[in-house]
Scaffold this active site. Structure first.
Site, PDB file in Angstrom:
ATOM      1  N   THR B  44       0.685  -1.303   0.004  1.00  0.00           N
ATOM      2  CA  THR B  44      -0.103   0.196  -0.029  1.00  0.00           C
ATOM      3  C   THR B  44       0.786   1.328   0.092  1.00  0.00           C
ATOM      4  O   THR B  44       0.337   2.265  -0.724  1.00  0.00           O
ATOM      5  CB  THR B  44      -0.835  -0.012   1.175  1.00  0.00           C
ATOM      6  OG1 THR B  44      -1.807  -1.317   1.113  1.00  0.00           O
ATOM      7  CG2 THR B  44      -1.874   1.319   1.068  1.00  0.00           C
ATOM      8  N   GLU B  68      -9.314  -2.131   0.286  1.00  0.00           N
ATOM      9  CA  GLU B  68      -9.288  -2.657   1.746  1.00  0.00           C
ATOM     10  C   GLU B  68      -9.430  -1.459   2.842  1.00  0.00           C
ATOM     11  O   GLU B  68     -10.225  -1.315   3.503  1.00  0.00           O
ATOM     12  CB  GLU B  68      -7.678  -2.941   1.795  1.00  0.00           C
ATOM     13  CG  GLU B  68      -7.421  -4.343   1.241  1.00  0.00           C
ATOM     14  CD  GLU B  68      -6.220  -5.045   1.161  1.00  0.00           C
ATOM     15  OE1 GLU B  68      -5.204  -4.320   1.575  1.00  0.00           O
ATOM     16  OE2 GLU B  68      -6.194  -6.000   0.917  1.00  0.00           O
ATOM     17  N   ARG B 218       7.787  -6.511 -19.621  1.00  0.00           N
ATOM     18  CA  ARG B 218       7.549  -7.022 -21.046  1.00  0.00           C
ATOM     19  C   ARG B 218       8.120  -5.967 -21.987  1.00  0.00           C
ATOM     20  O   ARG B 218       7.416  -4.746 -21.854  1.00  0.00           O
ATOM     21  CB  ARG B 218       6.176  -7.578 -21.283  1.00  0.00           C
ATOM     22  CG  ARG B 218       6.084  -7.948 -22.679  1.00  0.00           C
ATOM     23  CD  ARG B 218       5.153  -9.057 -22.721  1.00  0.00           C
ATOM     24  NE  ARG B 218       5.120 -10.412 -22.030  1.00  0.00           N
ATOM     25  CZ  ARG B 218       4.358 -11.231 -21.712  1.00  0.00           C
ATOM     26  NH1 ARG B 218       3.138 -11.124 -22.109  1.00  0.00           N
ATOM     27  NH2 ARG B 218       4.609 -12.294 -20.900  1.00  0.00           N
ATOM     28  N   THR B 220      10.831  -4.496 -22.250  1.00  0.00           N
ATOM     29  CA  THR B 220      11.689  -3.470 -21.727  1.00  0.00           C
ATOM     30  C   THR B 220      12.837  -3.807 -20.559  1.00  0.00           C
ATOM     31  O   THR B 220      12.504  -4.818 -20.149  1.00  0.00           O
ATOM     32  CB  THR B 220      11.195  -2.051 -21.406  1.00  0.00           C
ATOM     33  OG1 THR B 220      12.250  -0.997 -20.959  1.00  0.00           O
ATOM     34  CG2 THR B 220      10.062  -2.046 -20.123  1.00  0.00           C
ATOM     35  N   HIS B 222      15.435  -3.977 -17.032  1.00  0.00           N
ATOM     36  CA  HIS B 222      15.229  -3.374 -15.736  1.00  0.00           C
ATOM     37  C   HIS B 222      16.584  -4.369 -15.284  1.00  0.00           C
ATOM     38  O   HIS B 222      17.106  -5.181 -15.596  1.00  0.00           O
ATOM     39  CB  HIS B 222      13.946  -4.063 -15.293  1.00  0.00           C
ATOM     40  CG  HIS B 222      13.717  -5.304 -15.197  1.00  0.00           C
ATOM     41  ND1 HIS B 222      14.159  -6.441 -14.292  1.00  0.00           N
ATOM     42  CD2 HIS B 222      12.970  -6.203 -16.267  1.00  0.00           C
ATOM     43  CE1 HIS B 222      13.626  -7.559 -14.590  1.00  0.00           C
ATOM     44  NE2 HIS B 222      13.072  -7.431 -15.767  1.00  0.00           N
ATOM     45  N   THR B 283      40.865  -4.839  19.751  1.00  0.00           N
ATOM     46  CA  THR B 283      40.251  -3.882  20.879  1.00  0.00           C
ATOM     47  C   THR B 283      41.453  -3.338  21.533  1.00  0.00           C
ATOM     48  O   THR B 283      42.395  -3.904  22.198  1.00  0.00           O
ATOM     49  CB  THR B 283      39.239  -4.734  21.819  1.00  0.00           C
ATOM     50  OG1 THR B 283      38.867  -3.702  22.701  1.00  0.00           O
ATOM     51  CG2 THR B 283      40.002  -5.766  22.535  1.00  0.00           C
ATOM     52  N   THR B 285      43.566  -1.439  20.445  1.00  0.00           N
ATOM     53  CA  THR B 285      44.721  -0.820  19.602  1.00  0.00           C
ATOM     54  C   THR B 285      44.939   0.626  19.163  1.00  0.00           C
ATOM     55  O   THR B 285      45.861   0.837  18.460  1.00  0.00           O
ATOM     56  CB  THR B 285      44.942  -1.769  18.313  1.00  0.00           C
ATOM     57  OG1 THR B 285      43.723  -1.868  17.639  1.00  0.00           O
ATOM     58  CG2 THR B 285      45.756  -3.058  18.790  1.00  0.00           C
ATOM     59  N   LYS B 287      42.018   2.075  17.200  1.00  0.00           N
ATOM     60  CA  LYS B 287      41.226   2.502  15.964  1.00  0.00           C
ATOM     61  C   LYS B 287      40.317   3.818  16.196  1.00  0.00           C
ATOM     62  O   LYS B 287      40.438   4.581  15.044  1.00  0.00           O
ATOM     63  CB  LYS B 287      40.247   1.383  15.529  1.00  0.00           C
ATOM     64  CG  LYS B 287      40.903  -0.090  15.375  1.00  0.00           C
ATOM     65  CD  LYS B 287      39.893  -0.998  15.105  1.00  0.00           C
ATOM     66  CE  LYS B 287      38.954  -1.594  16.278  1.00  0.00           C
ATOM     67  NZ  LYS B 287      39.607  -1.827  17.679  1.00  0.00           N
ATOM     68  N   GLU B 310      29.515   2.964  18.522  1.00  0.00           N
ATOM     69  CA  GLU B 310      30.059   2.027  19.485  1.00  0.00           C
ATOM     70  C   GLU B 310      30.150   2.827  20.757  1.00  0.00           C
ATOM     71  O   GLU B 310      29.745   2.319  21.942  1.00  0.00           O
ATOM     72  CB  GLU B 310      31.763   1.550  19.088  1.00  0.00           C
ATOM     73  CG  GLU B 310      31.646   0.446  18.505  1.00  0.00           C
ATOM     74  CD  GLU B 310      33.003  -0.196  18.254  1.00  0.00           C
ATOM     75  OE1 GLU B 310      34.163   0.364  18.522  1.00  0.00           O
ATOM     76  OE2 GLU B 310      33.130  -1.535  17.661  1.00  0.00           O
ATOM     77  N   HIS B 455      53.565   1.835  -1.195  1.00  0.00           N
ATOM     78  CA  HIS B 455      53.603   2.410   0.359  1.00  0.00           C
ATOM     79  C   HIS B 455      54.676   1.453   1.129  1.00  0.00           C
ATOM     80  O   HIS B 455      55.200   0.858   0.636  1.00  0.00           O
ATOM     81  CB  HIS B 455      52.142   1.924   0.860  1.00  0.00           C
ATOM     82  CG  HIS B 455      52.016   0.322   0.889  1.00  0.00           C
ATOM     83  ND1 HIS B 455      52.379  -0.541   1.731  1.00  0.00           N
ATOM     84  CD2 HIS B 455      51.265  -0.273  -0.128  1.00  0.00           C
ATOM     85  CE1 HIS B 455      52.024  -1.818   1.532  1.00  0.00           C
ATOM     86  NE2 HIS B 455      51.560  -1.575   0.260  1.00  0.00           N
TER      87      HIS B 455
END
Lengths: 100, 504
Positions: B44, B68, B218, B220, B222, B283, B285, B287, B310, B455
């Site tokens: 709907t 409905e 039909r 075409t 997509h 955990t 370190t 980040k 977090e 690098h």
């Protein structure tokens, strides 16, 4: 007793529309009701009327009075069901049928 | 006019966000499309939105045929999406055909009938306002209203013929019993089979995942397959096209600082603009610190956006302060926006939609997401992958640097599942690892990948203090840091090699 007032919604002049009108008149006359109001509304010509009364199917017969309002759809070929839709006793109809 | 130009199927852009991309331009114009879905799959909403977008974006006039809900309920329910249907009705842009159940509907059937009145009403409504878009919701309800299935089928066929004749583009919704089964109940697809869209609402890993799939158009083209979508409070359905946004973004050679000088040189001069950098580490370190440093590296002309999944705002600001970064002032100057959310509050699709919206509004040049692992919790691998692809491709499109953090489950070495999914879409990967040496914990940083640039290959030691992260010297005489099993060699490798060759 309140006068019987009916509206019949049909779509165009089709066989089904004609059948509904003649079935209604025949059934009512068979149980001795000849005096009633009948407004026939063609939904093709007047779709707004169908919109206002939320009509979906054609033919639809609306019993406006005596209350309560009741609706019957179809070409009204089943007379017993038509009478039930008009709150008329099928017994009266059957008696008339036996006498005939 | 030649025959080919007659036969080409034109498309009508629906205006539904994401859907037009998935459908390569919209739904077939002047035709009827079946929209099938189980209960609760937002049929709907889609049907209303198709019309609402027409009204709002192109002043298209619309007719909604409801079997409905009552028009009153629809007006009320859709207000929450920001669609004021009542106002559009007053402006003659919208018209209802009310076929919802009424108390007087308990009618007796005596003989044959058709749905001529319904068809007349739909035609009347379309002509009255000159509508070009029509939604019919839903076909299943017509079948339950009229018991004679043959009549309903032939009448529905008449309706679709009538709609075609009027040249309107129509959507008809239909119920499905199961997510993967027959297209719709009552064999509806047999007569409106040209174009079928399926909406799904699948329960996966205790969360709902909404998708849309174009089964067929039909004549075409997509996009194929299921595409996730979300329902947002101001705007309804928002689709997430996956395949259209990919790999058409430009690639930049401009470098921006990571906020840590030494890391810039390790990367060969900084992160690339419009690249995605993954910071992976166990955990503790650092980040979040790296994400914070990255934000603090922004110039006064840049705007930064921090998505925190977090930590709370207060925690984040306090942490930043602890590393000498003043988030509060940055935010007051309008240079920073911090968005905190619990990953579990909504599905990933909705997170993605919300994040895109914030990115659009704030237009940042730096985006940090801390952390992807938190978002991965409770999501299926499939929806997580779609989320990551959707987010990375979007960030690249708006030419922004994205820094994502990801947690590795083991303290020493190892990779996370998150990385397996996203390492291919990221341009650079920075590893943060614990290194145990002589019973002491130190930390090592390495640039694992730097797409399009050289690098440094060294693994360097780093420390964290109240001014942030400090990258030091490379580890020497140690092997096996990445596998989490470091070995110390007494003599430098170069010396050992020399000795080996001396023997010869």
């Amino acid at each position: 007793m309140t006068r019987l007032s009916l509206k019949l919604f049909v779509s165009g002049r089709s066989m089904r529309s004609d059948a509904a009108i003649s079935n209604l008149e025949l059934t009512l006359s068979q149980i001795g009701i000849d005096d009633f109001d009948l407004l026939i509304i063609d939904v093709l010509a007047n779709p707004q009327a169908a919109e206002d009364e939320f009509i979906l199917a054609t033919p639809t017969l609306v019993k406006v009075t005596p209350e309560p309002e009741r609706r019957t759809i179809g070409d009204l070929s089943d007379k017993a069901l038509l009478l039930r839709g008009l709150d008329l006793s099928p017994a009266a109809y059957l008696r008339d049928l036996n006498e005939a | 006019m030649n025959e080919t130009s007659l036969n080409i199927v034109k498309k009508l852009a629906t205006g539904i966000a994401g859907f037009d991309a998935i459908s390569n331009g919209g739904i077939p114009k002047g035709r009827t499309t079946l929209l099938a879905g189980t209960a609760g799959s937002s049929k709907t909403v889609f049907a209303v939105q198709f019309l609402a977008c027409g009204v709002m974006q192109k002043n298209d006039k619309c007719v909604f045929v409801t079997f409905e809900e009552t028009p009153e309920d629809i007006r009320q329910n859709m207000l929450s999406f920001g669609w004021n249907i009542q106002q559009w009705e007053d402006q003659k842009l919208w018209s209802f055909v009310d076929a919802s159940p009424k108390p007087a509907d308990v009618s007796i059937v005596s003989g044959d009938y058709d749905l001529g009145a319904l068809i007349a009403r739909i035609e009347h409504a379309i002509k009255k306002i000159g509508a070009t878009r029509v939604s019919i919701d839903s076909l299943g309800a017509i079948f339950s209203k009229f018991l004679d299935q043959h009549i309903v089928r032939s009448e529905l066929l008449r309706i679709s013929v009538a709609l075609k004749k009027l040249g309107v583009t129509a959507l008809m919704t239909a119920e499905r019993n199961e997510e993967y089964g027959e297209i719709a109940r009552h064999g509806i697809e047999e007569f409106v089979a040209d174009n079928v869209i399926i909406l799904r609402n699948v329960l996966e890993a205790e969360s709902r995942r909404r998708t849309m799939e174009i089964l067929k158009f039909r004549g075409t083209d997509h996009q194929k397959g299921e595409h996730p979508f979300s329902i947002v409070s101001d705007g309804g359905i928002v689709g997430v096209p996956l395949s259209t946004v990919l790999l058409n973004h430009r690639s930049s050679t401009i470098r921006v600082t990571s906020g840590i000088e030494k890391l810039d040189s390790m990367c060969g001069g900084g992160f690339f603009q419009d690249s995605i950098v993954l910071i992976s580490g166990a955990t503790g370190t650092g980040k979040t610190l790296m994400a914070t440093s990255f934000i603090s590296g922004a110039t006064k002309e840049e705007r930064s956006l921090f998505f925190a999944f977090e930590e709370s705002r207060d925690q984040l600001f306090r942490n930043a302060e602890g590393w000498g970064v003043d988030f509060r002032t940055m935010e007051q100057q309008g240079l920073l926006k911090v968005v905190c959310a619990y990953p579990e509050t909504t599905g990933l699709e909705e997170h993605l939609v919300n994040m895109k919206k914030v990115i659009d509004e704030f237009r940042p040049t730096r985006i940090a997401v801390d952390s992807l692992s938190a978002l991965e919790r409770g999501a299926t691998p499939k929806s997580f992958r779609e989320f990551v692809i959707g987010l990375t491709s979007y960030i690249k499109q708006v030419e922004t640097v994205g820094v994502f953090t990801s947690v590795t489950p083991s303290l020493m070495g190892g990779t996370s599942i998150t990385e397996a999914h996203i390492s291919t879409v990221t341009d650079s990967i920075v590893l943060l690892r614990y290194v145990e040496l002589f019973g002491e914990i130190s930390r090592g940083i390495a640039v694992l990948k730097m797409r399009g640039s050289l690098h440094e290959k060294d693994i360097r030691e780093y420390s964290i203090d109240q001014t942030g992260m400090h990258v030091g010297k490379p580890f020497r005489n140690i092997t096996g840091i990445l596998t989490g099993n470091p070995q110390y060699h007494q003599t430098p490798e170069s010396t050992r090699f020399k000795e080996m060759f001396d023997d010869v």
